[in-house]
Scaffold this active site. Structure first.
Site, mmCIF file in Angstrom:
data_model
loop_
_atom_site.group_PDB
_atom_site.id
_atom_site.type_symbol
_atom_site.label_atom_id
_atom_site.label_comp_id
_atom_site.label_asym_id
_atom_site.label_seq_id
_atom_site.Cartn_x
_atom_site.Cartn_y
_atom_site.Cartn_z
ATOM 1 N N ASP A 60 43.937 32.757 28.090
ATOM 2 C CA ASP A 60 43.011 31.840 28.792
ATOM 3 C C ASP A 60 43.103 32.371 30.220
ATOM 4 O OD1 ASP A 60 41.304 29.152 28.130
ATOM 5 O OD2 ASP A 60 41.398 29.562 30.162
ATOM 6 N N ALA A 84 34.269 35.185 32.050
ATOM 7 C CA ALA A 84 33.798 34.377 33.153
ATOM 8 C C ALA A 84 32.936 33.067 32.603
ATOM 9 C CB ALA A 84 32.898 35.161 34.009
ATOM 10 N N THR A 129 28.617 41.095 40.075
ATOM 11 C CA THR A 129 27.249 40.978 39.839
ATOM 12 C C THR A 129 26.350 41.042 40.813
ATOM 13 O OG1 THR A 129 25.975 39.055 39.143
ATOM 14 C CG2 THR A 129 28.097 38.561 40.273
ATOM 15 N N GLU A 131 24.505 39.000 41.563
ATOM 16 C CA GLU A 131 24.427 37.615 42.146
ATOM 17 C C GLU A 131 24.824 37.515 43.464
ATOM 18 O OE1 GLU A 131 22.699 34.564 40.986
ATOM 19 O OE2 GLU A 131 21.626 35.848 39.518
ATOM 20 N N TYR A 153 28.611 30.117 41.207
ATOM 21 C CA TYR A 153 29.038 31.148 40.565
ATOM 22 C C TYR A 153 29.005 32.530 41.347
ATOM 23 C CZ TYR A 153 28.065 35.364 37.640
ATOM 24 O OH TYR A 153 28.221 36.441 36.697
ATOM 25 N N LYS A 157 32.286 34.933 42.281
ATOM 26 C CA LYS A 157 32.392 36.246 41.770
ATOM 27 C C LYS A 157 32.475 36.893 43.464
ATOM 28 C CE LYS A 157 31.534 36.981 37.725
ATOM 29 N NZ LYS A 157 32.364 37.818 36.685
HETATM 30 P P1 NAP Z 1 29.255 36.156 28.409
HETATM 31 O O1 NAP Z 1 28.374 36.575 27.153
HETATM 32 O O2 NAP Z 1 28.834 34.747 28.898
HETATM 33 O O3 NAP Z 1 30.817 36.323 27.994
HETATM 34 C C1 NAP Z 1 31.720 35.463 28.770
HETATM 35 C C2 NAP Z 1 33.022 35.746 28.044
HETATM 36 O O4 NAP Z 1 33.887 35.200 28.993
HETATM 37 C C3 NAP Z 1 33.181 35.215 26.559
HETATM 38 O O5 NAP Z 1 33.909 35.927 25.845
HETATM 39 C C4 NAP Z 1 33.746 33.819 26.918
HETATM 40 O O6 NAP Z 1 34.748 33.342 26.054
HETATM 41 C C5 NAP Z 1 34.811 34.428 28.201
HETATM 42 N N1 NAP Z 1 35.615 33.327 28.959
HETATM 43 C C6 NAP Z 1 34.874 32.349 29.576
HETATM 44 N N2 NAP Z 1 35.764 31.509 30.097
HETATM 45 C C7 NAP Z 1 37.133 31.984 29.613
HETATM 46 C C8 NAP Z 1 38.390 31.405 29.872
HETATM 47 N N3 NAP Z 1 38.758 30.191 30.458
HETATM 48 N N4 NAP Z 1 39.288 32.269 29.323
HETATM 49 C C9 NAP Z 1 39.069 33.398 28.324
HETATM 50 N N5 NAP Z 1 37.867 33.953 28.049
HETATM 51 C C10 NAP Z 1 36.821 33.249 28.710
HETATM 52 O O7 NAP Z 1 29.078 37.234 29.582
HETATM 53 P P2 NAP Z 1 28.467 38.600 29.632
HETATM 54 O O8 NAP Z 1 26.607 38.694 29.776
HETATM 55 O O9 NAP Z 1 29.054 39.525 28.354
HETATM 56 O O10 NAP Z 1 28.900 39.216 30.984
HETATM 57 C C11 NAP Z 1 30.228 39.478 30.843
HETATM 58 C C12 NAP Z 1 30.903 39.516 32.550
HETATM 59 O O11 NAP Z 1 29.867 40.191 33.332
HETATM 60 C C13 NAP Z 1 30.858 38.188 32.887
HETATM 61 O O12 NAP Z 1 31.920 38.024 33.840
HETATM 62 C C14 NAP Z 1 29.617 37.969 34.034
HETATM 63 O O13 NAP Z 1 29.822 37.008 34.864
HETATM 64 C C15 NAP Z 1 29.279 39.293 34.173
HETATM 65 N N6 NAP Z 1 28.127 39.798 34.682
HETATM 66 C C16 NAP Z 1 26.894 39.577 33.521
HETATM 67 C C17 NAP Z 1 25.776 40.100 33.769
HETATM 68 C C18 NAP Z 1 24.537 40.266 32.686
HETATM 69 O O14 NAP Z 1 23.459 40.275 32.951
HETATM 70 N N7 NAP Z 1 25.277 39.894 31.553
HETATM 71 C C19 NAP Z 1 25.453 40.752 35.169
HETATM 72 C C20 NAP Z 1 26.395 40.742 36.085
HETATM 73 C C21 NAP Z 1 27.740 40.361 35.748
HETATM 74 P P3 NAP Z 1 33.696 32.195 24.959
HETATM 75 O O15 NAP Z 1 33.184 33.084 23.885
HETATM 76 O O16 NAP Z 1 35.140 31.713 24.278
HETATM 77 O O17 NAP Z 1 33.224 31.423 25.692
HETATM 78 O O1 G4F Z 2 18.714 34.543 32.685
HETATM 79 P P1 G4F Z 2 19.209 33.556 33.907
HETATM 80 O O2 G4F Z 2 19.712 32.571 33.602
HETATM 81 O O3 G4F Z 2 20.217 34.786 34.588
HETATM 82 P P2 G4F Z 2 20.689 34.861 36.252
HETATM 83 O O4 G4F Z 2 20.833 33.680 36.952
HETATM 84 O O5 G4F Z 2 19.965 35.763 36.815
HETATM 85 O O6 G4F Z 2 22.195 35.269 35.926
HETATM 86 C C1 G4F Z 2 22.495 36.400 34.881
HETATM 87 O O7 G4F Z 2 22.345 37.422 35.666
HETATM 88 C C2 G4F Z 2 23.553 37.593 36.870
HETATM 89 C C3 G4F Z 2 23.368 39.058 37.267
HETATM 90 O O8 G4F Z 2 22.362 38.979 38.252
HETATM 91 C C4 G4F Z 2 24.931 37.598 36.071
HETATM 92 F F1 G4F Z 2 25.911 37.670 37.098
HETATM 93 C C5 G4F Z 2 25.153 36.076 35.330
HETATM 94 O O9 G4F Z 2 26.080 36.126 34.663
HETATM 95 C C6 G4F Z 2 24.032 35.885 34.269
HETATM 96 O O10 G4F Z 2 24.321 36.882 33.291
HETATM 97 O O11 G4F Z 2 17.916 33.479 34.886
HETATM 98 C C7 G4F Z 2 17.321 34.436 35.607
HETATM 99 C C8 G4F Z 2 15.986 33.879 36.514
HETATM 100 C C9 G4F Z 2 16.546 32.775 37.375
HETATM 101 O O12 G4F Z 2 15.871 33.041 38.691
HETATM 102 C C10 G4F Z 2 16.102 31.564 36.796
HETATM 103 O O13 G4F Z 2 15.845 30.476 37.799
HETATM 104 O O14 G4F Z 2 15.210 33.119 35.474
HETATM 105 C C11 G4F Z 2 15.018 32.032 36.047
HETATM 106 N N1 G4F Z 2 14.593 31.211 34.917
HETATM 107 C C12 G4F Z 2 13.358 30.538 34.751
HETATM 108 N N2 G4F Z 2 13.299 29.626 33.737
HETATM 109 C C13 G4F Z 2 15.359 30.576 33.997
HETATM 110 C C14 G4F Z 2 14.659 29.688 33.172
HETATM 111 N N3 G4F Z 2 16.748 30.797 33.779
HETATM 112 C C15 G4F Z 2 17.307 30.091 32.589
HETATM 113 N N4 G4F Z 2 18.551 30.441 32.350
HETATM 114 N N5 G4F Z 2 16.420 29.293 31.965
HETATM 115 C C16 G4F Z 2 14.985 29.003 32.230
HETATM 116 O O15 G4F Z 2 14.409 28.132 31.422
#
Ligand code: NAP
Ligand code: G4F
Length: 369
Positions: A60, A84, A129, A131, A153, A157
């Site tokens: 973890d 994360a 990210t 973000e 968040y 990060k």
């Molecule tokens: P995700 O689907 O939410 O996966 C997150 C992973 O982290 C899951 O495997 C989760 O495990 C694990 N985790 C959370 N808390 C933990 C803990 N305490 N110990 C061990 N494992 C833990 O996220 P993702 O979209 O694949 O993103 C991967 C990474 O890239 C994240 O760090 C995210 O912040 C970053 N990121 C994502 C995006 C995007 O657009 N997807 C963009 C920029 C950065 P469980 O399955 O057990 O919950």
């Molecule tokens: O899909 P979101 O929740 O993604 P967000 O906040 O951009 O974060 C994701 O991308 C990041 C990279 O930029 C990662 F770091 C992070 O881990 C994650 O993967 O929301 C996208 C946008 C936001 O502006 C939110 O306010 O969509 C808007 N939104 C509008 N309606 C919504 C909704 N978001 C969510 N989740 N749910 C809604 O109903």
């Protein structure tokens, strides 16, 4: 030749599952960290379990001892720190947990490597990210754009980003951050806006849901395909020097545009009426029963205390120095892939539910034993 051994934190997540497939195809021995849960959340990697080079271990991000022991046991040559609490809105409700996992967790991984004296042999990728740009100070954003994190968040990060940089300089470690813009897929968590939309469009088209409630429809994102982005994580660690890279498509769309296109692929054309919390998506054409109905509405429940509204990445450095193609999958293809998947999923869930109901009835009537 020594074997490539990867340790992936967050292996059960969207990116972890694609990265595992990518590294296994390259001949890596892949180890993933899972955490105990009362229900099975491993569906994204279920198809990999049993593969000879794929191993799962309990640990973890909040438990240094488990990380130190695991890194010592696995002796990785590359660590991909993807774990994360990754939901921005949730970080407002659970800020301390988010900081522990997303900020201090990175430090724990770095220290686990140092404790095992692997700092000269183990490269580390940190999932950073877009973000970090938050309340953006320029558009588009590149590696030199100032950070302005705008959620718990993003603040967590930001610590991860800087501690990676600090260990690179202080201890000469090969550790890098990929500043990834939003990337989505058919494996995306169901509460992120894209997947929430594609699933709802599929359910509404098949008569399983009446209306989709969203927050800020004007928010702009640079959305790419997760499968394309995991290649970049690997390329960053194969680069001749440890550096940070922006990974993005260079194209921006609103949430409203994503929804319009998703409903189109589900066979429903929308027109938008009203503004702000009164805005609605109304069906212009599609299944007869839906024409004229409101299928998208705004709910303040999905507004954030501070929202990041203008993310647009400039992937020039990744393109030039890593040879990565940011346009492998277009926005249009991404939406189509996700909707097609969810249309099939909703249809299959329906068939399974009918079969369960029929079976229950047959059992009750004693027609099957
Ligand atoms: P995700 O689907 O939410 O996966 C997150 C992973 O982290 C899951 O495997 C989760 O495990 C694990 N985790 C959370 N808390 C933990 C803990 N305490 N110990 C061990 N494992 C833990 O996220 P993702 O979209 O694949 O993103 C991967 C990474 O890239 C994240 O760090 C995210 O912040 C970053 N990121 C994502 C995006 C995007 O657009 N997807 C963009 C920029 C950065 P469980 O399955 O057990 O919950
Ligand atoms: O899909 P979101 O929740 O993604 P967000 O906040 O951009 O974060 C994701 O991308 C990041 C990279 O930029 C990662 F770091 C992070 O881990 C994650 O993967 O929301 C996208 C946008 C936001 O502006 C939110 O306010 O969509 C808007 N939104 C509008 N309606 C919504 C909704 N978001 C969510 N989740 N749910 C809604 O109903």
């Amino acid at each position: 030749m020594s074997k490539n051994i990867a340790l992936i934190t967050g292996v059960t997540g969207q990116d972890g599952s694609y990265l595992s497939e990518f590294l296994l195809a390259k001949g890596y021995e892949v180890h993933g960290i899972i955490r105990r849960s009362s229900v099975d959340f491993r569906e994204r990697i279920a198809h990999l379990e049993g593969t000879p080079n794929f191993h799962l271990h309990y640990a973890d991000m909040g438990d240094s001892m488990s990380l130190v022991k695991l890194v010592g046991k696995v002796q990785p040559t590359e660590i991909y720190n993807l774990a994360a609490q990754s939901h921005v809105q949730v970080s407002f409700d659970a800020p301390e947990f988010t900081a522990d996992v997303d900020a201090v967790g990175v430090l724990r991984v770095l220290e686990a490597v140092r404790t095992n004296h692997l700092e000269k042999t183990c490269k580390i990728y940190q999932a950073s990210t877009s973000e970090l740009y938050g309340k953006v100070e320029e558009v588009p954003q590149n590696e030199k754009t100032p950070f302005h994190p705008y959620s718990p968040y993003a603040v967590a990060k930001l610590y991860g980003f800087w501690i990676i940089k600090e260990y690179r300089e202080a201890y000469d470690m090969f550790c890098c951050s990929g500043i990834l813009f939003n990337h989505e897929s058919e494996r995306r968590g169901e509460t992120f806006v894209t997947r929430k939309i594609t699933l709802a469009a599929a359910r509404i088209a098949q008569g399983k849901q009446e209306c989709l409630y969203l927050g800020n429809l004007d928010s702009l994102r640079d959305w790419g395909y997760a499968k394309d982005y995991v290649e970049c994580m690997w390329l960053i660690l194969q680069h001749d020097k440890p550096e940070d890279f922006v990974i993005a498509t260079g194209v921006q769309h609103t949430v409203r545009e994503f929804a319009t296109l998703a409903f189109h692929h589900a066979g429903i054309e929308l027109r938008w009426e009203g503004e702000g919390v009164n805005e609605k998506g109304i069906v212009v054409s599609g299944p007869a029963a839906l024409v004229g109905k409101t299928v998208v509405a705004v709910s303040e429940d999905f507004y954030r205390p501070t929202d990041v509204v203008n993310l647009w990445g400039d992937p020039t450095k990744a393109k030039n120095e890593l040879g990565w193609n940011p346009q492998t999958t277009s926005f249009e293809q991404l939406v189509q892939i996700m909707v097609k998947h969810d249309m099939e999923k909703v249809a299959a869930d329906h068939v399974a539910s009918v079969m369960r109901t029929n079976l229950a009835e047959y059992l009750e009537k004693g027609l099957v034993k």
